[in-house]
Design a protein around this motif. Sequence first.
Motif, PDB file in Angstrom:
ATOM      1  N   LEU A 200      53.062  23.369  62.154  1.00 41.92           N
ATOM      2  CA  LEU A 200      52.675  22.185  61.399  1.00 41.92           C
ATOM      3  C   LEU A 200      53.746  21.892  60.357  1.00 41.92           C
ATOM      4  CD1 LEU A 200      49.008  23.365  60.902  1.00 41.92           C
ATOM      5  CD2 LEU A 200      49.773  21.674  62.570  1.00 41.92           C
ATOM      6  N   THR A 201      54.428  20.763  60.505  1.00 42.09           N
ATOM      7  CA  THR A 201      55.476  20.382  59.571  1.00 42.09           C
ATOM      8  C   THR A 201      55.001  19.186  58.746  1.00 42.09           C
ATOM      9  OG1 THR A 201      56.631  18.831  61.033  1.00 42.09           O
ATOM     10  CG2 THR A 201      57.161  21.164  61.277  1.00 42.09           C
ATOM     11  N   ASN A 202      55.816  18.759  57.827  1.00 45.27           N
ATOM     12  CA  ASN A 202      55.429  17.695  56.900  1.00 45.27           C
ATOM     13  C   ASN A 202      55.783  16.304  57.437  1.00 45.27           C
ATOM     14  OD1 ASN A 202      54.524  16.666  54.350  1.00 45.27           O
ATOM     15  ND2 ASN A 202      56.656  16.376  53.784  1.00 45.27           N
ATOM     16  N   PRO A 203      54.796  15.391  57.608  1.00 48.66           N
ATOM     17  CA  PRO A 203      53.356  15.603  57.444  1.00 48.66           C
ATOM     18  C   PRO A 203      52.671  15.748  58.808  1.00 48.66           C
ATOM     19  CG  PRO A 203      53.834  13.273  57.410  1.00 48.66           C
ATOM     20  CD  PRO A 203      55.148  13.967  57.699  1.00 48.66           C
ATOM     21  N   THR A 204      51.462  16.316  58.817  1.00 52.32           N
ATOM     22  CA  THR A 204      50.631  16.361  60.026  1.00 52.32           C
ATOM     23  C   THR A 204      49.275  15.803  59.639  1.00 52.32           C
ATOM     24  OG1 THR A 204      51.775  18.317  60.883  1.00 52.32           O
ATOM     25  CG2 THR A 204      49.619  17.822  61.799  1.00 52.32           C
ATOM     26  N   LEU A 215      44.474  23.079  67.781  1.00 47.90           N
ATOM     27  CA  LEU A 215      43.884  23.791  68.914  1.00 47.90           C
ATOM     28  C   LEU A 215      44.766  24.932  69.405  1.00 47.90           C
ATOM     29  CD1 LEU A 215      42.472  20.793  71.016  1.00 47.90           C
ATOM     30  CD2 LEU A 215      41.207  22.351  69.533  1.00 47.90           C
ATOM     31  N   GLY A 216      45.733  25.337  68.608  1.00 47.27           N
ATOM     32  CA  GLY A 216      46.652  26.390  69.027  1.00 47.27           C
ATOM     33  C   GLY A 216      46.028  27.770  68.961  1.00 47.27           C
ATOM     34  N   ASP A 217      46.663  28.710  69.644  1.00 51.09           N
ATOM     35  CA  ASP A 217      46.268  30.113  69.506  1.00 51.09           C
ATOM     36  C   ASP A 217      46.692  30.635  68.138  1.00 51.09           C
ATOM     37  OD1 ASP A 217      45.234  30.357  72.190  1.00 51.09           O
ATOM     38  OD2 ASP A 217      47.314  30.327  72.884  1.00 51.09           O
ATOM     39  N   VAL A 218      47.827  30.146  67.666  1.00 56.16           N
ATOM     40  CA  VAL A 218      48.322  30.504  66.340  1.00 56.16           C
ATOM     41  C   VAL A 218      48.809  29.220  65.665  1.00 56.16           C
ATOM     42  CG1 VAL A 218      49.943  31.895  65.006  1.00 56.16           C
ATOM     43  CG2 VAL A 218      49.064  32.768  67.171  1.00 56.16           C
ATOM     44  N   HIS A 219      48.428  29.043  64.392  1.00 61.17           N
ATOM     45  CA  HIS A 219      48.874  27.882  63.630  1.00 61.17           C
ATOM     46  C   HIS A 219      49.799  28.344  62.515  1.00 61.17           C
ATOM     47  CE1 HIS A 219      45.046  26.406  65.404  1.00 61.17           C
ATOM     48  NE2 HIS A 219      45.800  25.340  65.627  1.00 61.17           N
ATOM     49  N   ILE A 220      51.041  27.882  62.579  1.00 64.90           N
ATOM     50  CA  ILE A 220      52.041  28.208  61.569  1.00 64.90           C
ATOM     51  C   ILE A 220      52.378  26.924  60.813  1.00 64.90           C
ATOM     52  CG2 ILE A 220      54.338  29.175  61.166  1.00 64.90           C
ATOM     53  CD1 ILE A 220      54.163  30.492  63.905  1.00 64.90           C
ATOM     54  N   ALA A 221      52.499  27.018  59.508  1.00 63.86           N
ATOM     55  CA  ALA A 221      52.863  25.853  58.704  1.00 63.86           C
ATOM     56  C   ALA A 221      54.140  26.133  57.929  1.00 63.86           C
ATOM     57  CB  ALA A 221      51.739  25.503  57.733  1.00 63.86           C
ATOM     58  N   GLU A 222      54.946  25.095  57.751  1.00 59.64           N
ATOM     59  CA  GLU A 222      56.120  25.213  56.893  1.00 59.64           C
ATOM     60  C   GLU A 222      55.702  25.072  55.437  1.00 59.64           C
ATOM     61  OE1 GLU A 222      59.958  23.856  59.519  1.00 59.64           O
ATOM     62  OE2 GLU A 222      59.049  22.355  58.206  1.00 59.64           O
ATOM     63  N   PRO A 223      56.417  25.722  54.518  1.00 59.17           N
ATOM     64  CA  PRO A 223      56.056  25.645  53.102  1.00 59.17           C
ATOM     65  C   PRO A 223      55.998  24.213  52.588  1.00 59.17           C
ATOM     66  CG  PRO A 223      57.682  27.366  53.457  1.00 59.17           C
ATOM     67  CD  PRO A 223      57.566  26.625  54.748  1.00 59.17           C
ATOM     68  N   GLY A 224      54.907  23.901  51.880  1.00 53.08           N
ATOM     69  CA  GLY A 224      54.775  22.593  51.256  1.00 53.08           C
ATOM     70  C   GLY A 224      54.364  21.467  52.170  1.00 53.08           C
ATOM     71  N   ALA A 225      54.145  21.733  53.450  1.00 52.38           N
ATOM     72  CA  ALA A 225      53.799  20.673  54.393  1.00 52.38           C
ATOM     73  C   ALA A 225      52.433  20.079  54.044  1.00 52.38           C
ATOM     74  CB  ALA A 225      53.789  21.217  55.816  1.00 52.38           C
ATOM     75  N   GLU A 245      45.341  19.772  42.813  1.00 49.39           N
ATOM     76  CA  GLU A 245      46.709  19.275  42.917  1.00 49.39           C
ATOM     77  C   GLU A 245      47.368  19.678  44.235  1.00 49.39           C
ATOM     78  OE1 GLU A 245      48.399  17.183  41.065  1.00 49.39           O
ATOM     79  OE2 GLU A 245      46.655  16.913  39.765  1.00 49.39           O
ATOM     80  N   ASP A 246      47.070  20.890  44.713  1.00 45.11           N
ATOM     81  CA  ASP A 246      47.701  21.373  45.947  1.00 45.11           C
ATOM     82  C   ASP A 246      46.860  21.100  47.181  1.00 45.11           C
ATOM     83  OD1 ASP A 246      45.657  23.092  45.304  1.00 45.11           O
ATOM     84  OD2 ASP A 246      46.771  24.930  45.793  1.00 45.11           O
ATOM     85  N   PHE A 247      45.870  20.214  47.065  1.00 43.42           N
ATOM     86  CA  PHE A 247      44.994  19.895  48.194  1.00 43.42           C
ATOM     87  C   PHE A 247      45.800  19.379  49.376  1.00 43.42           C
ATOM     88  CE2 PHE A 247      42.125  16.910  50.425  1.00 43.42           C
ATOM     89  CZ  PHE A 247      41.132  17.805  50.792  1.00 43.42           C
ATOM     90  N   GLN A 248      45.462  19.831  50.588  1.00 53.03           N
ATOM     91  CA  GLN A 248      46.108  19.468  51.854  1.00 53.03           C
ATOM     92  C   GLN A 248      47.528  20.019  51.987  1.00 53.03           C
ATOM     93  OE1 GLN A 248      45.647  15.156  52.188  1.00 53.03           O
ATOM     94  NE2 GLN A 248      43.831  15.434  53.461  1.00 53.03           N
ATOM     95  N   SER A 249      47.925  20.907  51.099  1.00 51.56           N
ATOM     96  CA  SER A 249      49.229  21.551  51.272  1.00 51.56           C
ATOM     97  C   SER A 249      49.077  22.747  52.198  1.00 51.56           C
ATOM     98  CB  SER A 249      49.786  22.009  49.922  1.00 51.56           C
ATOM     99  OG  SER A 249      49.015  23.081  49.399  1.00 51.56           O
ATOM    100  N   ALA A 250      50.179  23.197  52.778  1.00 58.34           N
ATOM    101  CA  ALA A 250      50.152  24.332  53.695  1.00 58.34           C
ATOM    102  C   ALA A 250      49.569  25.565  53.013  1.00 58.34           C
ATOM    103  CB  ALA A 250      51.566  24.624  54.199  1.00 58.34           C
ATOM    104  N   GLU A 251      49.937  25.787  51.762  1.00 61.70           N
ATOM    105  CA  GLU A 251      49.460  26.961  51.029  1.00 61.70           C
ATOM    106  C   GLU A 251      47.954  26.879  50.761  1.00 61.70           C
ATOM    107  OE1 GLU A 251      53.727  26.542  50.743  1.00 61.70           O
ATOM    108  OE2 GLU A 251      52.112  25.121  50.299  1.00 61.70           O
ATOM    109  N   TYR A 252      47.462  25.682  50.477  1.00 60.67           N
ATOM    110  CA  TYR A 252      46.024  25.488  50.251  1.00 60.67           C
ATOM    111  C   TYR A 252      45.247  25.775  51.530  1.00 60.67           C
ATOM    112  CZ  TYR A 252      41.691  23.149  48.783  1.00 60.67           C
ATOM    113  OH  TYR A 252      40.384  22.859  48.473  1.00 60.67           O
ATOM    114  N   LEU A 253      45.741  25.276  52.658  1.00 62.89           N
ATOM    115  CA  LEU A 253      45.067  25.513  53.932  1.00 62.89           C
ATOM    116  C   LEU A 253      45.103  26.985  54.332  1.00 62.89           C
ATOM    117  CD1 LEU A 253      45.228  22.379  54.041  1.00 62.89           C
ATOM    118  CD2 LEU A 253      45.576  22.612  56.509  1.00 62.89           C
TER     119      LEU A 253
END
Length: 298
Positions: A200-204, A215-225, A245-253
């Motif tokens: 998941l990159t910025n934005p999705t 729907l992936g087996d593994v979900h990886i996000a880039e920082p800050g996406a 403030e960090d809502f919907q960011s990769a770190e929040y998820l």
Amino acid sequence: MNWINTVVRPKLRSFLSRREMPENLWIKCPETGEMVFHRDLEANLWVVPNSGFHMRMPARKRLESFFDGGSYERIATPGVTIDPLKFRDTKKYVDRLKEYRTRSGEDDCVYVGRGKVEGMDFTAAVQDFDFMGGSLGMAAGEAILTGMQAAVQARTPFVLFVASGGARMQEGILSLMQMPRTTVGVQMLREARLPYIVVLTNPTTGGVSASYAMLGDVHIAEPGAVIGFAGRRVIEQTIREKLPEDFQSAEYLLDHGMVDMVVKRHDMKATIARLAGILMKRQIELPELDAPLPTVAA
């Protein structure tokens, strides 16, 4: 006229005139305001060196950085009907498509390739956000489905780098139909017992995050996406509350269990190769023993 007017003066003017410089040689970090030379940024995979901010990475460059030696085979995707709804807003959809195709040199926003990653065969697709915001239309749906089918035929893991604003409104219900179609492709990978890894990159956002992107087996996000369905402002107006403030960011998820890990771009290739290796090894069936195990005397 003499040679002074025709030769000397024009040469002097061109020599003394200010040379025009391209405007995109230096890129500003949105987080710190740091100015980075474009070649240094490209060499660092579009990650700002000091702040670590992950800028948007060109789709072709992402595929090149993912596959070993930047070498991969492009997988051709089937063509689709152009502008089936004869849509027009401020501009005809046909003209808008021509503009983006001329600018990018591609038919649509999803590119599919096959090659080796850390010596292991992979099939990968990437969404180009610069092509109409990576919006999901019929061509994009066909490309993703083709990539999944190619992975099944070649028995390789399938990796999808997602970057999208959602469904393509110019194609209406035909765009929304790509959500269940790509879901069928995911089920094909599951039945073939092949890993499906989503980056998941910025934005999705939008319909993409409501379908194959989650729907992936593994979900990886880039920082800050930024990852989510509806926009922050829409949600705040609906629930009448202020969001973090960090809502919907990769770190929040990650903190709330919506993604499995947040991985820096420099570590992405090795991480995906390691995960795919583990998942593929789990499919190996142990041979049955011909004879029972000997009993050990007490």
